[in-house]
Motif scaffolding. Sequence first.
Motif, mmCIF file in Angstrom:
data_model
loop_
_atom_site.group_PDB
_atom_site.id
_atom_site.type_symbol
_atom_site.label_atom_id
_atom_site.label_comp_id
_atom_site.label_asym_id
_atom_site.label_seq_id
_atom_site.Cartn_x
_atom_site.Cartn_y
_atom_site.Cartn_z
ATOM 1 N N LEU A 27 -1.845 -0.702 -4.245
ATOM 2 C CA LEU A 27 -3.000 0.180 -4.170
ATOM 3 C C LEU A 27 -2.681 1.443 -3.384
ATOM 4 O O LEU A 27 -1.715 1.520 -2.631
ATOM 5 C CB LEU A 27 -4.215 -0.525 -3.572
ATOM 6 C CG LEU A 27 -4.326 -0.700 -2.057
ATOM 7 C CD1 LEU A 27 -5.755 -1.087 -1.699
ATOM 8 C CD2 LEU A 27 -3.377 -1.756 -1.540
ATOM 9 N N LEU A 28 -3.533 2.432 -3.615
ATOM 10 C CA LEU A 28 -3.473 3.736 -2.951
ATOM 11 C C LEU A 28 -4.903 4.085 -2.599
ATOM 12 O O LEU A 28 -5.782 4.076 -3.467
ATOM 13 C CB LEU A 28 -2.871 4.773 -3.905
ATOM 14 C CG LEU A 28 -2.916 6.235 -3.472
ATOM 15 C CD1 LEU A 28 -1.961 6.472 -2.302
ATOM 16 C CD2 LEU A 28 -2.529 7.150 -4.640
ATOM 17 N N CYS A 29 -5.163 4.397 -1.333
ATOM 18 C CA CYS A 29 -6.543 4.637 -0.896
ATOM 19 C C CYS A 29 -6.748 6.075 -0.445
ATOM 20 O O CYS A 29 -5.790 6.810 -0.222
ATOM 21 C CB CYS A 29 -6.912 3.677 0.224
ATOM 22 S SG CYS A 29 -7.007 1.949 -0.298
ATOM 23 N N ALA B 294 3.162 -1.109 4.146
ATOM 24 C CA ALA B 294 2.804 0.272 3.813
ATOM 25 C C ALA B 294 4.082 1.028 3.458
ATOM 26 O O ALA B 294 5.037 1.021 4.241
ATOM 27 C CB ALA B 294 2.085 0.940 4.976
ATOM 28 N N GLY C 106 3.713 -0.382 -5.885
ATOM 29 C CA GLY C 106 2.697 -0.631 -4.874
ATOM 30 C C GLY C 106 1.480 -1.229 -5.546
ATOM 31 O O GLY C 106 1.307 -1.121 -6.772
ATOM 32 N N LEU D 165 0.323 -6.899 5.171
ATOM 33 C CA LEU D 165 0.400 -5.543 4.611
ATOM 34 C C LEU D 165 1.810 -4.989 4.746
ATOM 35 O O LEU D 165 2.445 -5.126 5.796
ATOM 36 C CB LEU D 165 -0.579 -4.601 5.321
ATOM 37 C CG LEU D 165 -0.528 -3.154 4.802
ATOM 38 C CD1 LEU D 165 -1.248 -3.034 3.470
ATOM 39 C CD2 LEU D 165 -1.087 -2.173 5.817
ATOM 40 N N CYS E 33 -10.104 3.509 -3.646
ATOM 41 C CA CYS E 33 -8.747 2.971 -3.737
ATOM 42 C C CYS E 33 -8.408 2.769 -5.213
ATOM 43 O O CYS E 33 -9.237 2.248 -5.970
ATOM 44 C CB CYS E 33 -8.612 1.644 -3.009
ATOM 45 S SG CYS E 33 -8.795 1.739 -1.204
ATOM 46 N N SER F 217 -0.951 -5.278 -10.111
ATOM 47 C CA SER F 217 -1.244 -5.879 -8.814
ATOM 48 C C SER F 217 -1.808 -7.293 -8.986
ATOM 49 O O SER F 217 -2.645 -7.532 -9.863
ATOM 50 C CB SER F 217 -2.256 -5.021 -8.048
ATOM 51 O OG SER F 217 -2.643 -5.683 -6.855
ATOM 52 N N GLY G 271 -5.462 -0.288 5.459
ATOM 53 C CA GLY G 271 -4.664 -1.240 4.705
ATOM 54 C C GLY G 271 -4.586 -2.594 5.381
ATOM 55 O O GLY G 271 -4.692 -3.646 4.734
ATOM 56 N N MET H 122 0.848 -1.195 0.000
ATOM 57 C CA MET H 122 0.000 0.000 0.000
ATOM 58 C C MET H 122 0.886 1.249 0.000
ATOM 59 O O MET H 122 1.794 1.379 0.825
ATOM 60 C CB MET H 122 -0.900 0.004 1.232
ATOM 61 C CG MET H 122 -1.868 1.165 1.297
ATOM 62 S SD MET H 122 -2.842 1.091 2.832
ATOM 63 C CE MET H 122 -4.271 2.066 2.355
ATOM 64 N N HIS I 154 -4.896 5.326 7.316
ATOM 65 C CA HIS I 154 -4.460 4.593 6.130
ATOM 66 C C HIS I 154 -3.861 3.241 6.505
ATOM 67 O O HIS I 154 -4.103 2.234 5.829
ATOM 68 C CB HIS I 154 -3.449 5.430 5.347
ATOM 69 C CG HIS I 154 -4.058 6.599 4.658
ATOM 70 N ND1 HIS I 154 -3.324 7.522 3.951
ATOM 71 C CD2 HIS I 154 -5.344 7.025 4.563
ATOM 72 C CE1 HIS I 154 -4.116 8.454 3.462
ATOM 73 N NE2 HIS I 154 -5.351 8.175 3.833
#
Length: 251
Positions: A96-98, A77, A94, A75, A217, A223, A64, A37, A60
């Motif tokens: 994902l980005l939320c 980060a 990475g 996870l 996200c 991914s 995650g 993440m 965050h």
Amino acid sequence: MFSAWRRWGWGVQGGLSALLLCVLPSVRAEPVRPLLMLVENSALMPQARIEGDRVVEGLHLDLGQALARRLGRELVARPVPRKRLAEALQRGEGDLLCDYQSDWLPGAFAWSRPFLPDQALLVSAATAPAPAGLAALAGQPVGTVRGYVYPEVADALRAAFIRDDAPDAVANLQKLELGRIKHALTGRRVLEYQQRIGRFRLALHTPLVVSEVMAQCALSPSSPVGLAALNAAIQGLVSDGELSRLLARYR
């Protein structure tokens, strides 16, 4: 004759057992790769607290970890500068980005369902007249964060939108508390968290809601997590109340 047959039979069984022992280690499943993440390295609480190259706490990180658990992964980060977020996600640095929206981040990403609520607020010091609407701010300096856009305010005021930029959301509120400005734009999450921990105590008029935000996200094209699986994990967070409990930690 019987005893000879028995010895031969045990020898065959022993040979089969040895063969199985040789074969079994070669079919062990490979470990599942962690969910990577990305987190903006200039993020502040309640979004994130970052120490060096580690995200140590914040919404965050909690989000995650909850998503990774539902996806059957650990996870990791990874803090990344804001200007490199889109590039890093595109390059597969990475997964994902939320807490973003598709119009905030250019790139060929798959986007989850909207699920993460926030509100953009106009907050005004109680010592100033309460604005009836955005039009009342014409020609007045309004606290903003450098690099962020405020489309609703820009559309309403056009050339009369006078930005007074701060480096981040907390510094923006500090300017308001010090009396350098009378009005500021901020997110409800940031405001409520700073009030809860006692770092922002200024008396305010009732905030004016500028816009409602339901963030998403973004999923990297490389991914190993599919969009359907990510949306199913998000749906689980929402339906069983875990997302509400995560958000409540920072109010």
